[in-house]
Design a protein around this motif. Structure first.
Motif, PDB file in Angstrom:
ATOM      1  N   VAL A   1       8.425   1.957  -2.718  1.00 48.07           N
ATOM      2  CA  VAL A   1       8.744   2.687  -1.485  1.00 48.07           C
ATOM      3  C   VAL A   1       8.652   1.720  -0.306  1.00 48.07           C
ATOM      4  O   VAL A   1       7.942   0.717  -0.350  1.00 48.07           O
ATOM      5  CB  VAL A   1       7.783   3.881  -1.284  1.00 48.07           C
ATOM      6  CG1 VAL A   1       7.904   4.873  -2.423  1.00 48.07           C
ATOM      7  CG2 VAL A   1       6.347   3.405  -1.134  1.00 48.07           C
ATOM      8  N   THR A   2       9.384   2.042   0.731  1.00 47.89           N
ATOM      9  CA  THR A   2       9.418   1.155   1.910  1.00 47.89           C
ATOM     10  C   THR A   2       8.082   1.118   2.626  1.00 47.89           C
ATOM     11  O   THR A   2       7.642   0.066   3.089  1.00 47.89           O
ATOM     12  CB  THR A   2      10.515   1.626   2.882  1.00 47.89           C
ATOM     13  OG1 THR A   2      11.758   1.701   2.187  1.00 47.89           O
ATOM     14  CG2 THR A   2      10.652   0.665   4.058  1.00 47.89           C
ATOM     15  N   ASP A   3       7.429   2.273   2.700  1.00 47.49           N
ATOM     16  CA  ASP A   3       6.177   2.369   3.460  1.00 47.49           C
ATOM     17  C   ASP A   3       5.226   3.283   2.704  1.00 47.49           C
ATOM     18  O   ASP A   3       5.534   4.459   2.463  1.00 47.49           O
ATOM     19  CB  ASP A   3       6.484   2.930   4.853  1.00 47.49           C
ATOM     20  CG  ASP A   3       5.238   3.065   5.714  1.00 47.49           C
ATOM     21  OD1 ASP A   3       4.196   2.493   5.331  1.00 47.49           O
ATOM     22  OD2 ASP A   3       5.312   3.742   6.752  1.00 47.49           O
ATOM     23  N   ILE A   4       4.069   2.761   2.333  1.00 48.39           N
ATOM     24  CA  ILE A   4       3.118   3.585   1.571  1.00 48.39           C
ATOM     25  C   ILE A   4       2.455   4.634   2.451  1.00 48.39           C
ATOM     26  O   ILE A   4       1.809   5.547   1.930  1.00 48.39           O
ATOM     27  CB  ILE A   4       2.034   2.722   0.886  1.00 48.39           C
ATOM     28  CG1 ILE A   4       1.142   2.042   1.922  1.00 48.39           C
ATOM     29  CG2 ILE A   4       2.658   1.719  -0.063  1.00 48.39           C
ATOM     30  CD1 ILE A   4      -0.076   1.359   1.306  1.00 48.39           C
TER      31      ILE A   4
ATOM     32  N   HIS B   1      -6.429  -1.093   7.349  1.00 49.05           N
ATOM     33  CA  HIS B   1      -6.774  -0.245   6.207  1.00 49.05           C
ATOM     34  C   HIS B   1      -5.557   0.011   5.322  1.00 49.05           C
ATOM     35  O   HIS B   1      -5.710   0.265   4.126  1.00 49.05           O
ATOM     36  CB  HIS B   1      -7.394   1.057   6.692  1.00 49.05           C
ATOM     37  CG  HIS B   1      -8.695   0.862   7.417  1.00 49.05           C
ATOM     38  ND1 HIS B   1      -9.773   0.206   6.861  1.00 49.05           N
ATOM     39  CD2 HIS B   1      -9.089   1.199   8.672  1.00 49.05           C
ATOM     40  CE1 HIS B   1     -10.770   0.164   7.724  1.00 49.05           C
ATOM     41  NE2 HIS B   1     -10.376   0.762   8.829  1.00 49.05           N
ATOM     42  N   VAL B   2      -4.368  -0.045   5.880  1.00 48.07           N
ATOM     43  CA  VAL B   2      -3.161   0.002   5.046  1.00 48.07           C
ATOM     44  C   VAL B   2      -3.124  -1.212   4.121  1.00 48.07           C
ATOM     45  O   VAL B   2      -2.790  -1.106   2.933  1.00 48.07           O
ATOM     46  CB  VAL B   2      -1.902   0.061   5.928  1.00 48.07           C
ATOM     47  CG1 VAL B   2      -0.636  -0.042   5.064  1.00 48.07           C
ATOM     48  CG2 VAL B   2      -1.867   1.350   6.732  1.00 48.07           C
ATOM     49  N   GLN B   3      -3.494  -2.370   4.653  1.00 49.03           N
ATOM     50  CA  GLN B   3      -3.556  -3.569   3.816  1.00 49.03           C
ATOM     51  C   GLN B   3      -4.619  -3.424   2.720  1.00 49.03           C
ATOM     52  O   GLN B   3      -4.414  -3.881   1.584  1.00 49.03           O
ATOM     53  CB  GLN B   3      -3.863  -4.785   4.689  1.00 49.03           C
ATOM     54  CG  GLN B   3      -2.757  -5.126   5.671  1.00 49.03           C
ATOM     55  CD  GLN B   3      -3.151  -6.225   6.627  1.00 49.03           C
ATOM     56  OE1 GLN B   3      -4.338  -6.456   6.861  1.00 49.03           O
ATOM     57  NE2 GLN B   3      -2.168  -6.920   7.178  1.00 49.03           N
TER      58      GLN B   3
ATOM     59  N   ILE C   1      -0.738   8.575  -2.999  1.00 48.38           N
ATOM     60  CA  ILE C   1      -2.069   7.972  -2.861  1.00 48.38           C
ATOM     61  C   ILE C   1      -3.140   9.056  -2.841  1.00 48.38           C
ATOM     62  O   ILE C   1      -4.200   8.923  -3.465  1.00 48.38           O
ATOM     63  CB  ILE C   1      -2.130   7.104  -1.596  1.00 48.38           C
ATOM     64  CG1 ILE C   1      -1.251   5.855  -1.765  1.00 48.38           C
ATOM     65  CG2 ILE C   1      -3.564   6.682  -1.292  1.00 48.38           C
ATOM     66  CD1 ILE C   1      -1.150   4.989  -0.536  1.00 48.38           C
ATOM     67  N   ARG C   2      -2.875  10.155  -2.144  1.00 46.82           N
ATOM     68  CA  ARG C   2      -3.863  11.249  -2.118  1.00 46.82           C
ATOM     69  C   ARG C   2      -4.046  11.844  -3.514  1.00 46.82           C
ATOM     70  O   ARG C   2      -5.169  12.210  -3.899  1.00 46.82           O
ATOM     71  CB  ARG C   2      -3.410  12.326  -1.138  1.00 46.82           C
ATOM     72  CG  ARG C   2      -3.526  11.896   0.326  1.00 46.82           C
ATOM     73  CD  ARG C   2      -3.101  12.994   1.262  1.00 46.82           C
ATOM     74  NE  ARG C   2      -3.199  12.574   2.653  1.00 46.82           N
ATOM     75  CZ  ARG C   2      -2.184  12.643   3.523  1.00 46.82           C
ATOM     76  NH1 ARG C   2      -1.002  13.099   3.133  1.00 46.82           N
ATOM     77  NH2 ARG C   2      -2.349  12.238   4.765  1.00 46.82           N
ATOM     78  N   ALA C   3      -2.954  11.919  -4.270  1.00 44.08           N
ATOM     79  CA  ALA C   3      -3.060  12.441  -5.636  1.00 44.08           C
ATOM     80  C   ALA C   3      -3.848  11.489  -6.530  1.00 44.08           C
ATOM     81  O   ALA C   3      -4.658  11.925  -7.360  1.00 44.08           O
ATOM     82  CB  ALA C   3      -1.664  12.686  -6.207  1.00 44.08           C
TER      83      ALA C   3
END
Length: 456
Positions: free
Chosen positions: A175-178, A156-158, A187-189
Motif C-alpha cells: 500500500v502507498t501509505d500504511i 512512530h510511523v517509522q 495494523i489494528r487487526a
C-alpha cells in the motif's frame, strides 16, 4: 593603546543620540543584565534573576530611571518572558538579531554586552526583528507546536514500519501509505490478534490499488510476540499524537475566529478551491477564515494550499507594511542575492543561509509548482535546466514571495497566463537579444523560411 581608546571614546560622543531613554539587556538562562545610561543611576548596570518577580522589579527600575525603549538579543527562548512583561508594561522593546551585534572584539562579558547594546540602541544603530501582533503570535505558537506533533507522529510511523519489516510483513510495499484507510485497518487487526493473511486482506478498502491477492502475499509473515508488542505501542503512540493534533486544530480554529471576529468577509464570494486538500492539513476548513482575515484568497496562487498560507501568515503576519518594499521582504526571507562588493568588484552574490520557516515553506511550494503546467512551472523548469535545481528553487520561491507580498500589501490578484505564454515570451526575449547582438556586429537577423515539402 590609550590614544586609540581616547579616539574611540571621542568618536562615540560625536554620534548623534536617537533614543535618549534607551536601555540594553543581555538575556541569559538564569539572569538578565540590564544597562541604562550612566547619568540615570548610581548603578547603571544591574543583574536580575529570571523569576517573574525579578522581571517585574526590572520593569519597575527601568520605569523609575525614565527608560522608554529597551533592546535585547534574541537568545534561544529566554527572551520571551522578559519581552512580554516589558511590552505589557508599556515599554517599546526591540528584539535584535544576535548576528548584528556579535562581531565586536573585546566585549565578551554580560556587563559589556548589556552596555554595548544600550549604546548601539541609544545611537539608533540597531534593527528590530519582525514580530507579529499578539493574535498572530498565538497562531504561530500553535502552528509550530502542531508541526512538532506531526514530526513525533511520523517517527512512530517509522517504528510501525520497522516492526512490520522485522516480522517480514510487507504491508508498506503493498500500500502507498500504511496510515491510510487500508493500512490502519490491517495494523489494528494485527494488533488485535488477527494474523491470517486472508482475513487481514479482507480489510482492504475498495479504493486501494493493491489487489487482495497481493495483500495476502504481503501479509504472510512471522508474527513474533516481541515485534507485535513494538507494533502495538507504536500504533498507540501514533494515534495518541493524532488526537493531540486534533486538539491543536481546535485551538487554531478558535484563534482564527478571534482574529476575524471584527472583520467582514470581502464582497466577492470565496472562489472555488484550486487544489485538493493536502496531507497533514488541519481538520477544519481554514479558507473562509483566511479569506476574511487577509481580504483575498491566496490559495488561488499555484503552490499555495490553505495550510501553506496559514503557516505563512503565522510566520510573516498579515501586515506587509513592516517591509517598505518587496525587496526588503525577500531580503528578510534570505531569498535575495547577498551581494558582497569590495573595491568595486563583486566578491560573492550567494543567497544568505537562513533558518526561516517562511522561506522553507516557499521553497517547498516552489518544488511543487515546478511540476505544474503554469508560467511559474515553466520558469522553474527552464531555470533548472540552465543553472541547476537548487538555484531554480530559490528563484521560484522568491517569485512566490513577491506574489504573497503584493497580494497582501496592494491587493493584487494572481492570474496565471499559462506555460505556453511563458515559453512564447521567453522566445521573443531571446530573439530580441539575438537581433541586438547581430546589429552590433553589423549583421541582420533574418527568420528562416519554412521548408518546402519534398525538398531536403
Amino acid at each position: 593603546m590609550a590614544g586609540k581608546g581616547k579616539t574611540r571614546g571621542t568618536a562615540a560622543r560625536q554620534l548623534s543620540t536617537v533614543h535618549p531613554h534607551a536601555a540594553g539587556i543581555d538575556v541569559g538562562s538564569t539572569a538578565h543584565v540590564a544597562a541604562v545610561p550612566p547619568e540615570r543611576d548610581d548603578r547603571p548596570v544591574r543583574t536580575f534573576q529570571t523569576f517573574s518577580g525579578d522581571l517585574h522589579r526590572l520593569a519597575d527600575w527601568l520605569r523609575a530611571v525614565g527608560i522608554t525603549t529597551v533592546a535585547m538579543e534574541s537568545t534561544g527562548v529566554y527572551w520571551i518572558p522578559v519581552f512580554e512583561i516589558l511590552e505589557a508594561r508599556g515599554f517599546e522593546v526591540l528584539l535584535v538579531n544576535a548576528r548584528d551585534v556579535k562581531h565586536v572584539p573585546g566585549r565578551k562579558t554580560d556587563v559589556n554586552d548589556a552596555q554595548w547594546l544600550q549604546q548601539l540602541h541609544q545611537h539608533g544603530l540597531l534593527r528590530g526583528s519582525c514580530r507579529p501582533r499578539d493574535g498572530l503570535v498565538r497562531l504561530r505558537a500553535y502552528l509550530r507546536h502542531r508541526e512538532r506533533l506531526i514530526d513525533y507522529a511520523a517517527s512512530h510511523v517509522q517504528h510501525m514500519q520497522k516492526a512490520l519489516m522485522q516480522m517480514n510483513v510487507q504491508l508498506h510495499h503493498a500500500v502507498t501509505d500504511i496510515t491510510g484507510v487500508t493500512g490502519l485497518r490491517i495494523i489494528r487487526a494485527i494488533v488485535a490478534g488477527t494474523h491470517a493473511p486472508a482475513e487481514l486482506a479482507a480489510y482492504r478498502d475498495a479504493r486501494c490499488a493493491a489487489s487482495e491477492a497481493t495483500l495476502r502475499e504481503a501479509l504472510t509473515g512471522n508474527y513474533r510476540p516481541e515485534h507485535l508488542f513494538a507494533l502495538r505501542q507504536a500504533l498507540e503512540l501514533y494515534e495518541f499524537h493524532q488526537a493531540k493534533i486534533t486538539e491543536c486544530d481546535r485551538e487554531i480554529e478558535a484563534v482564527l475566529q478571534d482574529l476575524t471576529a471584527t472583520r467582514v468577509a470581502p464582497a466577492p464570494p470565496l472562489p472555488a478551491a484550486r487544489a485538493a486538500k493536502a496531507r497533514n492539513e488541519p481538520r477544519f476548513d481554514a479558507r473562509p477564515a483566511l479569506y476574511t482575515l487577509l481580504g483575498a484568497d491566496l490559495t488561488q496562487i499555484h503552490g499555495f494550499g490553505p495550510y501553506t498560507v496559514l503557516r505563512l501568515v503565522g510566520e510573516c503576519g498579515d501586515d506587509m507594511r513592516k517591509w517598505p518594499t518587496v525587496k526588503h521582504f525577500t531580503s528578510w526571507l534570505s531569498l535575495a542575492p547577498g551581494n558582497k562588493i569590495s573595491g568595486g568588484r563583486l566578491l560573492s552574490s550567494k543567497t544568505r543561509r537562513s533558518s526561516s520557516r517562511a522561506a522553507a515553506l516557499l521553497r517547498m511550494a516552489a518544488v511543487n509548482i515546478g511540476k505544474t503546467q503554469t508560467a511559474l512551472g515553466a520558469f522553474y523548469r527552464r531555470l533548472a535546466a540552465r543553472v541547476g535545481k537548487a538555484k531554480a528553487v530559490t528563484a521560484t520561491a522568491r517569485k512566490l514571495a513577491v506574489l504573497f507580498y503584493r497580494a497582501l500589501r496592494f491587493g493584487l490578484t494572481y492570474a496565471d497566463p499559462g506555460s505556453s505564454y511563458y515559453e512564447e515570451h521567453y522566445r521573443q526575449r531571446v530573439i530580441r537579444n539575438l537581433s541586438r547582438r547581430a546589429k552590433d556586429l553589423g549583421f541582420t537577423l533574418v527568420a528562416a523560411s519554412p521548408a518546402t515539402p519534398g525538398v531536403s
